[in-house]
Motif scaffolding. Sequence first.
Motif, PDB file in Angstrom:
ATOM      1  N   GLY A   1       5.950   6.047 -15.971  1.00 28.18           N
ATOM      2  CA  GLY A   1       4.760   5.387 -15.448  1.00 28.18           C
ATOM      3  C   GLY A   1       5.000   3.916 -15.188  1.00 28.18           C
ATOM      4  N   LEU A   2       4.690   3.476 -13.980  1.00 31.30           N
ATOM      5  CA  LEU A   2       4.741   2.056 -13.633  1.00 31.30           C
ATOM      6  C   LEU A   2       3.292   1.597 -13.471  1.00 31.30           C
ATOM      7  N   LEU A   3       2.828   0.836 -14.443  1.00 24.99           N
ATOM      8  CA  LEU A   3       1.412   0.487 -14.548  1.00 24.99           C
ATOM      9  C   LEU A   3       1.198  -0.988 -14.246  1.00 24.99           C
ATOM     10  N   GLY A   4       0.202  -1.276 -13.411  1.00 20.36           N
ATOM     11  CA  GLY A   4      -0.113  -2.665 -13.118  1.00 20.36           C
ATOM     12  C   GLY A   4      -1.316  -2.762 -12.204  1.00 20.36           C
ATOM     13  N   PRO A   5      -1.957  -3.940 -12.153  1.00 20.82           N
ATOM     14  CA  PRO A   5      -3.125  -4.114 -11.272  1.00 20.82           C
ATOM     15  C   PRO A   5      -2.712  -4.119  -9.812  1.00 20.82           C
ATOM     16  N   ASN A   6      -3.696  -4.055  -8.924  1.00 19.98           N
ATOM     17  CA  ASN A   6      -3.409  -4.166  -7.495  1.00 19.98           C
ATOM     18  C   ASN A   6      -2.738  -5.511  -7.221  1.00 19.98           C
ATOM     19  N   GLY A   7      -1.688  -5.484  -6.411  1.00 19.02           N
ATOM     20  CA  GLY A   7      -0.966  -6.709  -6.099  1.00 19.02           C
ATOM     21  C   GLY A   7       0.076  -7.100  -7.129  1.00 19.02           C
TER      22      GLY A   7
END
Length: 303
Positions: free
Chosen positions: A32-38
């Motif tokens: 899983g590569l998790l992060g906010p938009n942008g």
Amino acid sequence: MELQIRNLSKTYPNGTQALKNVNLTIPTGMFGLLGPNGAGKSSLMRTIATLQEADSGSIMLGDLDVLKQKEEVRKVLGYLPQEFGVYPKVNAEDLLDHMAVLKGLHNKKERQAVVAALLQQTNLYDVRKKNLGGYSGGMKQRFGIAQALLGNPKIIIVDEPTAGLDPAERNRFHNLLCEIGEDRVVILSTHIVSDVSDLCRQMAIINKGEVLLTGDPLRVMDDLSGKIFKRMIGKEELMEYQLQYNVISSRLFAGKTLVHIYSETRPDYTFETVQPDLEDVYFTQITKAQAAPAVNEVLKAMS
């Protein structure tokens, strides 16, 4: 087989630094590569998928140099981008057959067997003659996985695959990803925390092009044990609490505001200890990253 990313950086012509010295080791299975938009997730996915160049660094898929051996990588790559378009007046069977030809499956009998098997696997066989324009969002995403599986790839990249899906379609898609992720590298890029906690054995959190954290979701949650506290407050008190405590998240609940804070010790008896979940890990890392520039400015001013 594993994917090794070392010191990868990318800056766009407008000056946006999308990736900053990214280092990741991604093993077989769901990652899983998790992060906010942008955050840089799509930039990283496009670079791994050989769709854009990096400024510096390296990516190795086993013995393959991803940045230099693009044609060889594409033979073993399946990719479902965030924006996946289909021809609305073509049915699923015909379009998948056409894509199979482009993938190099020229033997008609063999190609038909592969197409039928993939439509069965993605639970689309019964609607294979239906035009794709009549498919729901979840059905289109499952068709996207079917095309990504053509050629039996060693690595599959799915970028924000469950955004906008209803709960039932999301569950179907989760089950499908679990099935295909048993014997190959599958990278799930998303801003939805529960997608990672439900599916992935390994993960990374990325923000503003930088990797903030990597590891086993269960381990990183355990590392926060005893450091997350919650309290119900009035909506008008939120700003005061943000100034006084390290508030990592807040949400409305029953007309009040439920805050989660990070602290090495219980602030006072009014706070209740929380068993951390992956959302707490995510917000702790993002909050820490956002606070770092301000802290650096203060230290610079004091020096």
